[in-house]
Design a protein around this motif. Structure first.
Motif, PDB file in Angstrom:
ATOM      1  N   PRO A 165       0.808  -1.219   0.000  1.00 44.58           N
ATOM      2  CA  PRO A 165       0.000   0.000   0.000  1.00 44.58           C
ATOM      3  C   PRO A 165       0.841   1.269   0.000  1.00 44.58           C
ATOM      4  CG  PRO A 165       0.120  -0.906   2.216  1.00 44.58           C
ATOM      5  CD  PRO A 165       0.830  -1.888   1.316  1.00 44.58           C
ATOM      6  N   ASP A 166       0.233   2.344  -0.490  1.00 37.94           N
ATOM      7  CA  ASP A 166       0.780   3.704  -0.378  1.00 37.94           C
ATOM      8  C   ASP A 166       2.198   3.862  -0.920  1.00 37.94           C
ATOM      9  OD1 ASP A 166      -1.526   4.891   0.880  1.00 37.94           O
ATOM     10  OD2 ASP A 166      -1.015   3.748   2.664  1.00 37.94           O
ATOM     11  N   GLY A 167       2.539   3.072  -1.924  1.00 37.50           N
ATOM     12  CA  GLY A 167       3.840   3.239  -2.565  1.00 37.50           C
ATOM     13  C   GLY A 167       5.024   2.742  -1.767  1.00 37.50           C
ATOM     14  N   ALA A 173       8.628  -2.006   3.451  1.00 40.11           N
ATOM     15  CA  ALA A 173       7.653  -2.925   4.047  1.00 40.11           C
ATOM     16  C   ALA A 173       8.342  -3.904   4.990  1.00 40.11           C
ATOM     17  CB  ALA A 173       6.906  -3.680   2.954  1.00 40.11           C
ATOM     18  N   GLU A 174       9.527  -4.342   4.605  1.00 36.14           N
ATOM     19  CA  GLU A 174      10.290  -5.269   5.444  1.00 36.14           C
ATOM     20  C   GLU A 174      10.660  -4.609   6.768  1.00 36.14           C
ATOM     21  OE1 GLU A 174      13.974  -8.374   4.618  1.00 36.14           O
ATOM     22  OE2 GLU A 174      13.954  -6.442   3.597  1.00 36.14           O
ATOM     23  N   ILE A 175      11.120  -3.367   6.695  1.00 35.27           N
ATOM     24  CA  ILE A 175      11.492  -2.644   7.906  1.00 35.27           C
ATOM     25  C   ILE A 175      10.273  -2.348   8.764  1.00 35.27           C
ATOM     26  CG2 ILE A 175      12.366  -0.409   8.743  1.00 35.27           C
ATOM     27  CD1 ILE A 175      14.395  -0.514   6.449  1.00 35.27           C
ATOM     28  N   LEU A 176       9.155  -1.984   8.131  1.00 31.11           N
ATOM     29  CA  LEU A 176       7.917  -1.722   8.864  1.00 31.11           C
ATOM     30  C   LEU A 176       7.456  -2.978   9.602  1.00 31.11           C
ATOM     31  CD1 LEU A 176       5.631   0.171   9.610  1.00 31.11           C
ATOM     32  CD2 LEU A 176       4.551  -0.351   7.407  1.00 31.11           C
ATOM     33  N   THR A 177       7.584  -4.131   8.966  1.00 30.26           N
ATOM     34  CA  THR A 177       7.214  -5.390   9.608  1.00 30.26           C
ATOM     35  C   THR A 177       8.069  -5.648  10.837  1.00 30.26           C
ATOM     36  OG1 THR A 177       6.450  -6.384   7.535  1.00 30.26           O
ATOM     37  CG2 THR A 177       7.106  -7.907   9.285  1.00 30.26           C
ATOM     38  N   LEU A 178       9.366  -5.396  10.735  1.00 36.85           N
ATOM     39  CA  LEU A 178      10.259  -5.606  11.880  1.00 36.85           C
ATOM     40  C   LEU A 178       9.959  -4.604  12.999  1.00 36.85           C
ATOM     41  CD1 LEU A 178      13.642  -6.381  10.074  1.00 36.85           C
ATOM     42  CD2 LEU A 178      11.930  -7.970  10.969  1.00 36.85           C
ATOM     43  N   MET A 179       9.592  -3.380  12.625  1.00 35.01           N
ATOM     44  CA  MET A 179       9.167  -2.399  13.630  1.00 35.01           C
ATOM     45  C   MET A 179       7.945  -2.905  14.384  1.00 35.01           C
ATOM     46  SD  MET A 179       9.568   1.091  11.359  1.00 35.01           S
ATOM     47  CE  MET A 179       8.558   2.060  12.477  1.00 35.01           C
ATOM     48  N   HIS A 202      14.986   5.066   5.851  1.00 30.63           N
ATOM     49  CA  HIS A 202      13.825   4.266   5.438  1.00 30.63           C
ATOM     50  C   HIS A 202      12.619   4.547   6.338  1.00 30.63           C
ATOM     51  CE1 HIS A 202      15.424   1.930   2.185  1.00 30.63           C
ATOM     52  NE2 HIS A 202      16.410   1.425   2.897  1.00 30.63           N
ATOM     53  N   ILE A 203      12.852   4.637   7.645  1.00 32.10           N
ATOM     54  CA  ILE A 203      11.741   4.861   8.575  1.00 32.10           C
ATOM     55  C   ILE A 203      11.118   6.237   8.349  1.00 32.10           C
ATOM     56  CG2 ILE A 203      11.164   5.200  11.022  1.00 32.10           C
ATOM     57  CD1 ILE A 203      13.097   2.929  11.667  1.00 32.10           C
ATOM     58  N   SER A 204      11.947   7.228   8.045  1.00 36.09           N
ATOM     59  CA  SER A 204      11.425   8.562   7.741  1.00 36.09           C
ATOM     60  C   SER A 204      10.507   8.508   6.515  1.00 36.09           C
ATOM     61  CB  SER A 204      12.584   9.526   7.497  1.00 36.09           C
ATOM     62  OG  SER A 204      12.106  10.796   7.114  1.00 36.09           O
ATOM     63  N   ARG A 205      10.925   7.750   5.500  1.00 38.87           N
ATOM     64  CA  ARG A 205      10.086   7.609   4.298  1.00 38.87           C
ATOM     65  C   ARG A 205       8.802   6.839   4.608  1.00 38.87           C
ATOM     66  NH1 ARG A 205      15.180   5.873   0.506  1.00 38.87           N
ATOM     67  NH2 ARG A 205      16.042   7.951   0.164  1.00 38.87           N
ATOM     68  N   ILE A 206       8.918   5.844   5.489  1.00 44.92           N
ATOM     69  CA  ILE A 206       7.738   5.077   5.891  1.00 44.92           C
ATOM     70  C   ILE A 206       6.733   6.000   6.570  1.00 44.92           C
ATOM     71  CG2 ILE A 206       6.921   3.311   7.526  1.00 44.92           C
ATOM     72  CD1 ILE A 206       9.590   1.822   6.925  1.00 44.92           C
ATOM     73  N   PHE A 207       7.205   6.849   7.479  1.00 48.76           N
ATOM     74  CA  PHE A 207       6.316   7.797   8.163  1.00 48.76           C
ATOM     75  C   PHE A 207       5.593   8.680   7.153  1.00 48.76           C
ATOM     76  CE2 PHE A 207       8.766   8.024  12.483  1.00 48.76           C
ATOM     77  CZ  PHE A 207       8.346   6.736  12.778  1.00 48.76           C
ATOM     78  N   THR A 208       6.340   9.181   6.168  1.00 45.82           N
ATOM     79  CA  THR A 208       5.752  10.073   5.161  1.00 45.82           C
ATOM     80  C   THR A 208       4.702   9.354   4.324  1.00 45.82           C
ATOM     81  OG1 THR A 208       7.787  11.380   5.026  1.00 45.82           O
ATOM     82  CG2 THR A 208       6.257  11.528   3.173  1.00 45.82           C
ATOM     83  N   LYS A 209       5.046   8.168   3.825  1.00 46.00           N
ATOM     84  CA  LYS A 209       4.133   7.442   2.945  1.00 46.00           C
ATOM     85  C   LYS A 209       2.883   6.960   3.660  1.00 46.00           C
ATOM     86  CE  LYS A 209       7.629   5.886  -0.379  1.00 46.00           C
ATOM     87  NZ  LYS A 209       8.285   4.723  -1.025  1.00 46.00           N
ATOM     88  N   THR A 210       3.028   6.587   4.928  1.00 39.02           N
ATOM     89  CA  THR A 210       1.878   6.034   5.668  1.00 39.02           C
ATOM     90  C   THR A 210       1.125   7.083   6.463  1.00 39.02           C
ATOM     91  OG1 THR A 210       3.233   5.482   7.622  1.00 39.02           O
ATOM     92  CG2 THR A 210       3.056   3.804   5.889  1.00 39.02           C
ATOM     93  N   GLY A 211       1.617   8.340   6.443  1.00 37.54           N
ATOM     94  CA  GLY A 211       0.969   9.402   7.208  1.00 37.54           C
ATOM     95  C   GLY A 211       1.079   9.206   8.706  1.00 37.54           C
ATOM     96  N   ILE A 219       3.345   1.442  13.526  1.00 32.41           N
ATOM     97  CA  ILE A 219       3.079   0.052  13.912  1.00 32.41           C
ATOM     98  C   ILE A 219       1.591  -0.249  13.775  1.00 32.41           C
ATOM     99  CG2 ILE A 219       3.050  -1.529  15.886  1.00 32.41           C
ATOM    100  CD1 ILE A 219       5.700  -0.215  16.761  1.00 32.41           C
ATOM    101  N   ARG A 220       0.755   0.714  14.156  1.00 34.66           N
ATOM    102  CA  ARG A 220      -0.694   0.521  14.000  1.00 34.66           C
ATOM    103  C   ARG A 220      -1.035   0.367  12.507  1.00 34.66           C
ATOM    104  NH1 ARG A 220      -2.322   5.139  15.822  1.00 34.66           N
ATOM    105  NH2 ARG A 220      -2.136   4.481  17.985  1.00 34.66           N
ATOM    106  N   TYR A 221      -0.401   1.174  11.664  1.00 34.98           N
ATOM    107  CA  TYR A 221      -0.605   1.082  10.223  1.00 34.98           C
ATOM    108  C   TYR A 221      -0.211  -0.314   9.722  1.00 34.98           C
ATOM    109  CZ  TYR A 221       0.118   1.981   5.222  1.00 34.98           C
ATOM    110  OH  TYR A 221       0.094   1.921   3.846  1.00 34.98           O
TER     111      TYR A 221
END
Length: 228
Positions: A165-167, A173-179, A202-211, A219-221
């Motif tokens: 999702p969300d680009g 996605a791998e890093i978000l899963t580990l988070m 990567h985490i900074s980009r994750i925050f931006t893409k997932t809002g 983590i909730r996302y």
């Protein structure tokens, strides 16, 4: 024989350790068939130097700040596919090797290689051949043997097996899963063979893409989208 065939191979050297980098520049530049056109101390500088000088090949350390060698390789092969990436590193574990080869590296050497071996590998990679250090070949064979003898595992979809999702990229996605599994930045960096700075980026980009405003929201996302 044409001038293209006889001119020295133009090379960029990238290593975060100044003594190693300067030593490589010195010993390679002494060879008549190698012309070191630039050097870089991190992955982003490596990209910049390649964009500036358009070399035939780049000799690249794997673990560097700003952008690690694997991500640098991925970007180089995407943006400058004509430049041969030759990894020169102290790491010969199967994870490092496979990630870097999948990212597009044409050759993988360990730092006990002598300058003539390095030079031959640079020329071979620039001509389109793949070259693996004997230690690296042994590592891959051992990993393949272990995988063949391991019991079958039940299917477990990874983030790369389904649309994201969300680009989000596969790595994000791998890093978000580990988070979402409670791992710290340092633990993620160790698990994925990345630098701490790369994980932060990567985490900074994750925050931006997932809002997401913070780690808890990210983590909730992840849980809402089945990425935990």
């Amino acid at each position: 024989m044409s001038a293209q065939d006889t001119r020295p191979l133009r090379v960029v050297v990238a290593d975060d350790q100044a003594s190693v980098r300067e030593g490589l520049v010195l010993i390679l530049d002494l060879l008549p068939d190698i012309d070191v056109v630039a050097s870089a101390a991190n992955g982003q500088e490596a990209l910049d130097r390649v964009a500036e000088h358009h070399p035939d090949a780049i000799l690249l350390d794997l673990h560097m700040p700003v952008l690690d060698g694997t991500e640098t390789t991925r970007r180089l092969t995407s943006e400058f596919p004509e430049v041969a990436v030759v990894v020169l590193t102290t790491y010969a574990d199967d994870t490092s090797v496979l990630e870097t080869l999948r990212a597009g590296a044409r050759a993988y050497l360990t730092k006990d290689a002598d300058r003539l071996h390095i030079a031959r590998t640079l020329h071979s990679a620039a001509s389109g051949l793949s070259v693996l250090d004997p230690k690296v070949q042994a590592t891959l064979l051992a990993a393949a043997s272990a995988a063949a003898s391991a019991p079958a595992q039940p299917p477990h979809p990874a983030p790369s097996d389904r649309p994201l999702p969300d680009g989000l990229t596969r790595r994000e996605a791998e890093i978000l899963t580990l988070m979402a599994r409670g791992m710290t930045n340092a633990e993620i960096a160790t698990a994925l063979f990345l630098s701490g700075n790369t994980v932060k980026t990567h985490i900074s980009r994750i925050f931006t893409k997932t809002g997401s405003r913070d780690r808890v929201a990210a983590i909730r996302y992840a849980r809402d989208h089945g990425l935990d």
